[in-house]
Scaffold this active site. Structure first.
Site, PDB file in Angstrom:
ATOM      1  N   ASP A  26     -22.480  72.141  83.787  1.00  0.00           N
ATOM      2  CA  ASP A  26     -23.107  71.150  82.913  1.00  0.00           C
ATOM      3  C   ASP A  26     -23.971  71.845  81.862  1.00  0.00           C
ATOM      4  OD1 ASP A  26     -23.884  68.761  81.882  1.00  0.00           O
ATOM      5  OD2 ASP A  26     -25.218  68.209  83.527  1.00  0.00           O
ATOM      6  N   HIS A  39     -23.109  66.956  79.911  1.00  0.00           N
ATOM      7  CA  HIS A  39     -22.871  65.519  80.132  1.00  0.00           C
ATOM      8  C   HIS A  39     -23.495  64.643  79.046  1.00  0.00           C
ATOM      9  CE1 HIS A  39     -26.854  65.390  82.277  1.00  0.00           C
ATOM     10  NE2 HIS A  39     -26.858  64.186  81.786  1.00  0.00           N
ATOM     11  N   SER A  88     -32.430  64.753  80.753  1.00  0.00           N
ATOM     12  CA  SER A  88     -31.226  65.578  80.786  1.00  0.00           C
ATOM     13  C   SER A  88     -31.114  66.531  79.615  1.00  0.00           C
ATOM     14  CB  SER A  88     -29.993  64.685  80.729  1.00  0.00           C
ATOM     15  OG  SER A  88     -29.668  64.288  82.006  1.00  0.00           O
TER      16      SER A  88
HETATM   17  N1  ARG Z   1     -28.679  62.728  84.222  1.00  0.00           N
HETATM   18  C1  ARG Z   1     -30.013  62.386  83.849  1.00  0.00           C
HETATM   19  C2  ARG Z   1     -30.098  62.194  82.337  1.00  0.00           C
HETATM   20  O1  ARG Z   1     -29.084  61.887  81.751  1.00  0.00           O
HETATM   21  C3  ARG Z   1     -31.014  63.329  84.404  1.00  0.00           C
HETATM   22  C4  ARG Z   1     -31.284  63.016  85.796  1.00  0.00           C
HETATM   23  C5  ARG Z   1     -32.189  63.947  86.467  1.00  0.00           C
HETATM   24  N2  ARG Z   1     -32.559  63.308  87.670  1.00  0.00           N
HETATM   25  C6  ARG Z   1     -33.418  63.799  88.549  1.00  0.00           C
HETATM   26  N3  ARG Z   1     -33.696  63.075  89.583  1.00  0.00           N
HETATM   27  N4  ARG Z   1     -33.951  64.955  88.369  1.00  0.00           N
HETATM   28  O2  ARG Z   1     -31.122  62.160  81.732  1.00  0.00           O
END
Ligand code: ARG
Length: 760
Positions: free
Chosen positions: A614, A566, A710
């Protein structure tokens, strides 16, 4: 005198300012001229007939735009091709150029330019047909497509035209060879293919030898048109091809745009005219119970074009028998608000969307004579599918002793809650009570406890004979030479377990590097984390997009990193040139090594809505220098059988936000300890968690990853100070650090072979 100077100055200034701030806006378009007979001379741009027809059309296009709100910006239209068309008449491909002062660019937006043309046709529609008359030229409203294009596309095809090849396939069934070479100088070539009207074009790619750079240097784009229109891309090929495949157009034209930098690059293949398949069949499922037959997608095994349709009408021999469709790597789900983009299905008046997955599924239709309609519904070419059909007992889909999985598969009831994902979606492994150890020795031990490195039975029976060879399954460790052993975490544990010793090969990873322990009086950070020290997470990478911290990643080898898909899924994010990897870093801005990215490999099943699959791999332009090997080290990859027990220590690390509402990113790398949950618990928080995901956190939620983390690692250390394995990749979560809402990670052990297939 003064006045004259001022006037001259202003004139000069206006002149220069205007020259400087004007820019060209380029468009490629196509439409069908109905009721005009195509003549072969139209194929020759030099012919008199082409010139006169092109003139007429050009006049019409100019007329439309000169009357419009953008008349002052319109510069010219160039008719590039006239082709005959499956719907009759002449298909016109044309370029348009607008000259726009920089500030007015929105006035010639793609939608606006298209709308102007469509509107003029619309207001001249006659009767109830889709054909309108523009200065007596009959234009089919439904055929109009106008796309903005790059200036470079225009100059390379329309203007300069150094390398344009036009090829024709007049007779169906004749394969015409097509080979393109980048002989020394490097090429940018366009090949226009045309078949006789009524036919489609099938292009076969036998091999494509190029340097993989995400199409930055070398690539091929195949268009479902004669001009490079974004809305008509069938395929973008940026990686080398060694196994032949083919794809099909939706009409009788196709454009191949090659870019190949110097070197020994080449494309080998052929194309042919094919007839449009009439895909309609009646299928009778004979009365003996094992009768099966096969169903193929249209043009199988060619990729599916954006348009196609098929209808299968089934008939079983009894009203008690329905029809079961067994797919190899495709699943049908009830259509929701989103459009179907990998196949549209209508089965007995109910609409479903198809999606590609990496496992088999069974779709049952509880009707003895269903009608199954399939339509292609993607914007580009997509994978073909195949299915087999059988009849099944409507009142009892699975045999007596079997369990019906959500995937439609039937598995033996004894396999329910045995720790093995027999259903392919874990539906046989959730809502299982924690298994009893059963150490007494009467029954068999639950596979979860067998040889997981943990002494679960006080008499130790769960950890004996672990290197004995057994039948291979998802929970046994497979040695390179083939045999499997029970020991789940045999990889790189310092003991030779496999007879071929392959379990201790390639183990320069996950080194528990001796770090100087800092008195941990540090403040609470990451979500509930603490500061890391130099060299503590030598595989941790920070990925910067256009100069700002965007995602994390982990080092796998001297030139490969792994991260989350992503991070790269939207337009510009997929351009490897805009990314930098910072390696061996503790404080943001103090990287030991900065690397450029050569290419990004996103998993082909990555789903931007569900975050399934992902995962992405990044190849560095140059390997990081071995002199830095004290501070940059690869992490170990868990084999598919790897299991995390209570004695593993797991930490998530990153430079992401410290809380949900946080506005400033930390500079120092933070770490937080988290615990891996059972999939049953994970599904209680997130019913949409797939087998490719795992949940980790703490019950209070106080330790978690957050935005910015992420793609970064969830690293777990083998018990007793062993090596560190990359168990998860930070993927998603509802908010950050909320109670009972753990972080969701990509389950790396599901991707071991996918990763090795790319990096080795
Ligand atoms: N999708 C998020 C990013 O782009 C990461 C989120 C992880 N969230 C969590 N509560 N562990 O960095």
């Amino acid at each position: 005198m003064f006045v004259v100077v001022v006037i001259i100055w202003s004139l000069l200034w206006v002149f220069m300012f205007r020259r400087e701030s004007n820019s060209g806006a380029y468009f490629a378009g196509m439409f069908r001229v109905a009721n005009v007979e195509f003549i072969p001379e139209y194929r020759q741009v030099e012919s008199h007939e082409f010139a006169s027809m092109a003139n007429k059309i050009q006049h019409v296009v100019s007329y439309v735009y000169k009357q419009s709100s953008v008349s002052r910006l319109y510069k010219q239209a160039v008719i590039s091709d006239l082709s005959n068309n499956n719907k009759g008449g002449v298909l016109v491909h044309f370029w348009m150029v607008f000259v726009v002062p920089r500030l007015k660019t929105p006035a010639v937006c793609e939608e606006c330019v298209g709308a102007i043309f469509r509107d003029s046709v619309y207001t001249s529609l006659q009767n109830r047909s889709s054909v309108g008359y523009l200065l007596s030229l009959p234009v089919d409203l439904d055929s109009i497509l106008i796309n903005a294009v790059q200036r470079s596309d225009y100059t390379s095809i329309a203007a300069g035209s150094q390398c344009i090849e036009k090829l024709y396939a007049n007779l169906p069934g004749m394969r015409i060879p097509l080979n393109v070479f980048s002989s020394w100088g490097g090429v940018s070539c366009h090949v226009k293919l045309t078949a006789a009207p009524g036919f489609l074009i099938r292009l076969t790619v036998s091999s494509f030898l190029v340097q993989p750079t995400d199409c930055v240097d070398d690539g091929l784009v195949v268009y479902d048109a004669l001009l490079p229109m974004r809305g008509r891309i069938l395929l973008r090929l940026c990686e080398p091809v060694t196994e032949a495949f083919s794809l099909v157009s939706t009409s009788n034209v196709m454009l191949l745009s090659f870019t190949m930098t110097s070197g020994n690059k080449n494309f080998r293949g052929d194309f042919e005219a094919i007839i449009e398949e009439l895909c309609l069949s009646r299928i009778e499922i004979k009365s003996h119970p094992d009768f099966t037959g096969d169903l193929y997608s249209p043009f199988y095994p060619s990729l599916l074009p954006p348009q196609c349709s098929c209808t299968w009408t089934f008939q079983t021999y009894s009203s008690a028998l329905g029809v079961a469709l067994h797919f190899k790597n495709y699943v049908l789900k009830l259509k929701d608000m989103k459009a179907c983009d990998q196949g549209w299905w209508k089965i007995n008046e109910v609409i479903y969307c198809g999606t590609y997955v990496d496992h088999s599924t069974v779709f049952r239709i509880s009707n003895p004579s269903p009608e199954v309609e399939f339509r292609c519904s993607s914007r580009t070419s997509v994978q073909a599918f195949e299915a087999s059909y059988t009849s099944y007992n409507i009142s009892q889909p699975c045999p007596e002793s079997h369990f019906l999985c959500t995937t439609g598969l039937c598995v033996d009831k004894v396999r329910r809650c045995d720790g093995l994902d027999d259903c392919q979606d874990e539906s046989d492994e959730i809502f299982c009570s924690r298994p009893s150890t059963n150490c007494a020795g009467s029954g068999s031990l639950h596979p979860l406890f067998v040889c997981n490195g943990e002494r679960d039975c006080s008499n130790g029976v769960d950890e004996i004979n672990c290197t004995q060879e057994t039948t291979c399954s998802g929970i046994s460790f497979q040695c390179s030479s083939g045999p499997c052993i029970l020991k789940k975490n045999a990889k790189c544990d310092g003991v030779f377990d496999c007879r071929d010793q392959s379990d201790e090969r390639d183990c320069e990873c996950g080194d528990p590097s001796p770090v100087k322990k800092e008195a941990s009086s540090s403040s609470e950070r990451i979500v509930g984390g603490v500061n890391s020290v130099e060299g503590e997470w030598p595989w941790q990478v920070s990925l910067l997009f256009s100069g700002s911290m965007y995602c994390g990643a982990s080092v796998l080898s001297s030139d490969w990193l792994v991260s989350a898909a992503h991070c790269f899924s939207k337009d510009r994010l997929s351009d490897p040139r805009l990314w930098r990897a910072h390696l061996g870093m503790l404080n943001q801005g103090n990287a030991k090594h900065e690397a450029e990215i050569q290419r990004i490999v996103v998993h082909k099943y990555y789903n931007a809505f569900t975050f399934d699959y992902d995962i992405a791999l990044l190849q560095l332009k140059k390997p990081w220098p071995p002199t830095l090997s004290a501070l940059i080290k690869p992490v170990c990859l868990p084999p598919p059988s790897h299991t995390v027990t209570d004695s593993h220590l797991c930490w998530v690390t990153g430079w992401g936000y410290r809380s949900e509402g946080d506005k400033v990113l930390p500079t120092v790398l933070l770490k937080a300890q988290v615990f891996i949950q059972s999939q049953t618990d994970c599904k209680k928080s997130y019913s949409l968690a797939s087998p490719r995901m795992l949940c980790a956190g703490v019950p209070s939620g106080e330790q978690d990853a957050c935005r910015g983390d992420s793609g970064g690692p969830l690293s777990c250390q083998e018990p007793g100070g062993g090596r560190w394995f990359l168990i998860g990749i930070v993927s998603w979560g509802l908010g950050c650090g909320r109670p009972n809402l753990p972080g969701v990670y990509t389950r790396v052990s599901k991707f071991t072979s996918w990763i090795y297939s790319h990096i080795s």
